[in-house]
Scaffold this motif. Sequence first.
Motif, PDB file in Angstrom:
ATOM      1  N   LEU A 109       0.841  -1.207   0.000  1.00  0.00           N
ATOM      2  CA  LEU A 109       0.000   0.000   0.000  1.00  0.00           C
ATOM      3  C   LEU A 109       0.870   1.249   0.000  1.00  0.00           C
ATOM      4  CD1 LEU A 109      -2.988   0.988   0.220  1.00  0.00           C
ATOM      5  CD2 LEU A 109      -2.639   1.048   2.691  1.00  0.00           C
ATOM      6  N   CYS A 112       0.122   5.596  -0.177  1.00  0.00           N
ATOM      7  CA  CYS A 112      -0.746   5.448  -1.343  1.00  0.00           C
ATOM      8  C   CYS A 112      -1.304   6.779  -1.863  1.00  0.00           C
ATOM      9  CB  CYS A 112      -1.885   4.511  -0.978  1.00  0.00           C
ATOM     10  SG  CYS A 112      -2.962   4.142  -2.354  1.00  0.00           S
ATOM     11  N   CYS A 115      -5.962   7.073  -5.116  1.00  0.00           N
ATOM     12  CA  CYS A 115      -7.224   7.792  -5.340  1.00  0.00           C
ATOM     13  C   CYS A 115      -7.133   9.169  -4.695  1.00  0.00           C
ATOM     14  CB  CYS A 115      -8.422   7.005  -4.808  1.00  0.00           C
ATOM     15  SG  CYS A 115      -8.735   7.212  -3.049  1.00  0.00           S
ATOM     16  N   HIS A 118      -6.242  10.621  -0.889  1.00  0.00           N
ATOM     17  CA  HIS A 118      -4.929  10.813  -0.265  1.00  0.00           C
ATOM     18  C   HIS A 118      -4.659  12.295  -0.007  1.00  0.00           C
ATOM     19  CE1 HIS A 118      -3.492  11.991  -4.297  1.00  0.00           C
ATOM     20  NE2 HIS A 118      -2.447  12.524  -3.663  1.00  0.00           N
ATOM     21  N   ARG A 121      -5.874  13.421   3.625  1.00  0.00           N
ATOM     22  CA  ARG A 121      -5.640  12.588   4.815  1.00  0.00           C
ATOM     23  C   ARG A 121      -4.423  13.069   5.597  1.00  0.00           C
ATOM     24  NH1 ARG A 121      -3.046   8.122   1.317  1.00  0.00           N
ATOM     25  NH2 ARG A 121      -0.849   8.691   1.514  1.00  0.00           N
ATOM     26  N   CYS A 183      -8.359   6.032   3.762  1.00  0.00           N
ATOM     27  CA  CYS A 183      -8.130   7.455   3.995  1.00  0.00           C
ATOM     28  C   CYS A 183      -9.474   8.124   4.242  1.00  0.00           C
ATOM     29  CB  CYS A 183      -7.451   8.100   2.791  1.00  0.00           C
ATOM     30  SG  CYS A 183      -5.842   7.354   2.436  1.00  0.00           S
ATOM     31  N   CYS A 199      -9.242   1.271  -3.578  1.00  0.00           N
ATOM     32  CA  CYS A 199      -8.778   0.814  -2.258  1.00  0.00           C
ATOM     33  C   CYS A 199      -9.181  -0.620  -1.938  1.00  0.00           C
ATOM     34  CB  CYS A 199      -9.334   1.751  -1.178  1.00  0.00           C
ATOM     35  SG  CYS A 199      -8.271   1.875   0.264  1.00  0.00           S
TER      36      CYS A 199
HETATM   37  S1  SF4 Z   1      -8.234   5.554   0.151  1.00  0.00           S
HETATM   38 FE1  SF4 Z   1      -7.064   3.737  -0.318  1.00  0.00          FE
HETATM   39  S2  SF4 Z   1      -6.633   3.887  -2.501  1.00  0.00           S
HETATM   40 FE2  SF4 Z   1      -7.259   5.905  -1.818  1.00  0.00          FE
HETATM   41  S3  SF4 Z   1      -5.353   6.930  -1.349  1.00  0.00           S
HETATM   42 FE3  SF4 Z   1      -6.111   6.038   0.552  1.00  0.00          FE
HETATM   43  S4  SF4 Z   1      -5.108   4.056   0.689  1.00  0.00           S
HETATM   44 FE4  SF4 Z   1      -4.914   4.760  -1.416  1.00  0.00          FE
END
Ligand code: SF4
Length: 288
Positions: A109, A112, A115, A118, A121, A183, A199
């Motif tokens: 991961l 990440c 998407c 990120h 977060r 996230c 995800c």
């Molecule tokens: S939600 Fe999942 S796929 Fe999207 S950035 Fe976070 S870890 Fe990555």
Amino acid sequence: MPERFPASLQQKIEDRLRYYEDLGIRLFYTDRGPGGATLIAPEPIASASSPPPVIEENVLPKPTTKPARAKVAPVAPPPPLVVPPTGPSLFETMEKVKNETLLKIRGDLGECTRCKLHKGRNKIVFGDGNPKAELVFVGEGPGADEDAQGLPFVGRAGKLLTQMIEAMGLQRKDVYICNVVKCRPPENRAPEPDEVTACSPFLIRQIDSIHPKVIVCLGATAAKTILNTTRGISQFRGEWLEWRGHKLMATYHPAYLLRNPPAKADVWKDLQKVMAELGLQLPKKSKS
Ligand code: SF4
């Protein structure tokens, strides 16, 4: 029409009807045998010289006739629980990876950016608990507290989930807790399809790696996403479903229980089914 009576009998009848009329009784039925019944309405009996009482016929249904039943529209049986009803999703079709470990999945991961979640977060909330747990809880996505700490279900709803787990006779370290997306969605909105698609392979790998006996989906979003269904959670909550070879049950999210405490009783019923499946006994109360 009724036959005319002899004058003496007619007088007796009029007298008797007048007597009943004085009592306030104005309608009479007389059995006419198989032909039915006659309703007699003794209209004003002014005097003995008045014309014979008006006799009104009202033939009731013959005794042999079955009472007519109101037609009730047939109730369509509930549709069978088809999971998923909209075709197989990534959750069903992704092949199992051999020799997976949570450590390896976390490494894959990475930091990440697959998407758009990120961007907002603070910390990825990968999951927490026993990597060999028999019971896995899956929520929707991290909230503010989880985003700050990097751990799932640590806010108010998380505390309630902890109480629920302890009521089952378990500790948090005995189970595994994770979310559909790792996230925090902005404003705690539901994850969008592209975010779930990006995800979910990691969630699938986590569950395949843990290989639990039972998965409990917490809340409508997690349940509907994993099961790839548009049906409301109340339609399948508390029912055993099968998902990728695991027994799965959906129940209400602890955050919903904070807003709607009476629903705790439903969730407790669901968790008792989970306990039965896992062979768990209700914890004995300590003597004080
Ligand atoms: S939600 Fe999942 S796929 Fe999207 S950035 Fe976070 S870890 Fe990555």
